[in-house]
Write a protein that holds these residues in place. Structure first.
Motif, PDB file in Angstrom:
ATOM      1  N   THR A 195       6.178-113.929  -7.630  1.00 28.28           N
ATOM      2  CA  THR A 195       5.314-112.770  -7.867  1.00 28.28           C
ATOM      3  C   THR A 195       4.249-112.659  -6.789  1.00 28.28           C
ATOM      4  OG1 THR A 195       5.698-112.895 -10.255  1.00 28.28           O
ATOM      5  CG2 THR A 195       3.764-111.669  -9.529  1.00 28.28           C
ATOM      6  N   ASP A 240       0.048-108.371 -16.981  1.00 29.29           N
ATOM      7  CA  ASP A 240      -0.295-109.777 -16.785  1.00 29.29           C
ATOM      8  C   ASP A 240       0.315-110.392 -15.536  1.00 29.29           C
ATOM      9  OD1 ASP A 240      -1.693-109.589 -19.135  1.00 29.29           O
ATOM     10  OD2 ASP A 240      -0.117-110.496 -20.369  1.00 29.29           O
ATOM     11  N   ASN A 241       1.246-109.703 -14.900  1.00 31.36           N
ATOM     12  CA  ASN A 241       1.882-110.269 -13.709  1.00 31.36           C
ATOM     13  C   ASN A 241       1.670-109.374 -12.483  1.00 31.36           C
ATOM     14  OD1 ASN A 241       3.196-112.881 -14.622  1.00 31.36           O
ATOM     15  ND2 ASN A 241       3.921-111.471 -16.177  1.00 31.36           N
ATOM     16  N   ASP A 272       9.510-107.068 -11.229  1.00 35.06           N
ATOM     17  CA  ASP A 272       9.014-108.446 -11.354  1.00 35.06           C
ATOM     18  C   ASP A 272       9.571-109.131 -12.596  1.00 35.06           C
ATOM     19  OD1 ASP A 272       7.408-110.685 -10.496  1.00 35.06           O
ATOM     20  OD2 ASP A 272       6.143-110.268 -12.233  1.00 35.06           O
TER      21      ASP A 272
END
Length: 258
Positions: free
Chosen positions: A84, A126-127, A208
């Motif tokens: 990521t 959150d990513n 992702d």
């Protein structure tokens, strides 16, 4: 009888420190304060421009470089191995036009429209959002992700998850031969279904996590008119899925099946 002679004046009690000592301590205290202030400023600048400090390790560098000749790329690896982070760094470069000297991958010479997506709205927040913009729950810290703080023009809140963003307007170029303009980054999720992925013309889509095949195909279609790119970064949890098979040669599939 009178006593003659003069009496010496009484000495003043000594403080133990001369004015010279006090001045020296004051200068040392001032120098220390200035040094600490400089350290805080350097840390602020580092946090506000994570992209400038990004240096890929070999697998990340190979992934980036492959973009010079390939529209579709996959970075498949285990947890916490920088997938990521690599995707976020590359997306920040395309959005801003700030390509480092070591860059050998895909280059856009104009402002771009990009998507970044996860499985759910919460996962996207959150990513990809966290890596690109900063901690979702701390708006004051937005600008400490891969997109430099001075490049973030504005943000638009989303409705899918608390503190989740819908999109970010990013300042592109403005130095050297790169013309000043604005790029747009939008956040998506797979859970909304293929219909939510239709219509837009894009320069790139970042998945992702491993997307369903129909979502992946729709995302790739969005980049056809621009000759854009798709990147997929994920840990293989679904085994030999249809999307994974797209990136493997017959020989690789055969070896993995043994």
């Amino acid at each position: 009888m009178t006593k003659s002679g003069s009496a010496s004046a009484a000495s003043k009690p000594s403080s133990g420190h001369s004015s010279k000592d006090r001045a020296s301590r004051s200068r040392a205290s001032t120098a220390k304060a200035e040094y600490l202030s400089l350290l805080r400023e350097l840390d602020r600048r580092r946090r506000a421009n994570q992209l400038a400090a990004y240096r890929p390790y070999p697998r990340q560098a190979e992934f980036h470089a492959a973009g010079a000749a390939n529209r579709e790329r996959l970075f498949m690896a285990g947890n916490q191995l920088g997938k990521t982070r690599a995707g976020g760094a590359e997306w920040a470069m395309h959005l801003t036009g700030r390509y480092p000297d070591w860059w050998q991958g895909k280059v856009f010479d104009t402002a771009v429209r990009l998507w970044a997506a996860g499985v759910t709205a919460e996962g996207t927040r959150d990513n990809p959002q966290r890596v690109l913009v900063g901690p979702p729950q701390q708006p004051a810290a937005w600008g400490t992700g891969m997109i430099p703080a001075d490049a973030i023009v504005s943000t638009i809140m989303g409705r899918g998850a608390p503190h989740g963003l819908d999109s970010v307007v990013v300042r592109h170029g403005g130095g050297g031969d790169v013309q000043a303009d604005e790029s747009v980054l939008s956040f998506k999720s797979f859970e909304k279904g293929r219909e939510k992925w239709q219509g837009e013309t894009l320069h790139g889509v970042w998945f992702d996590e491993e997307p369903p095949l129909d979502i992946y195909s729709e995302g790739l279609t969005r980049t056809n008119a621009t000759g854009g790119i798709t990147i997929v970064t994920f840990t293989p949890l679904l085994g030999m899925s249809e999307v994974v098979l797209l990136f493997l040669s017959a020989g690789e599939v055969e070896r993995m099946g043994r």
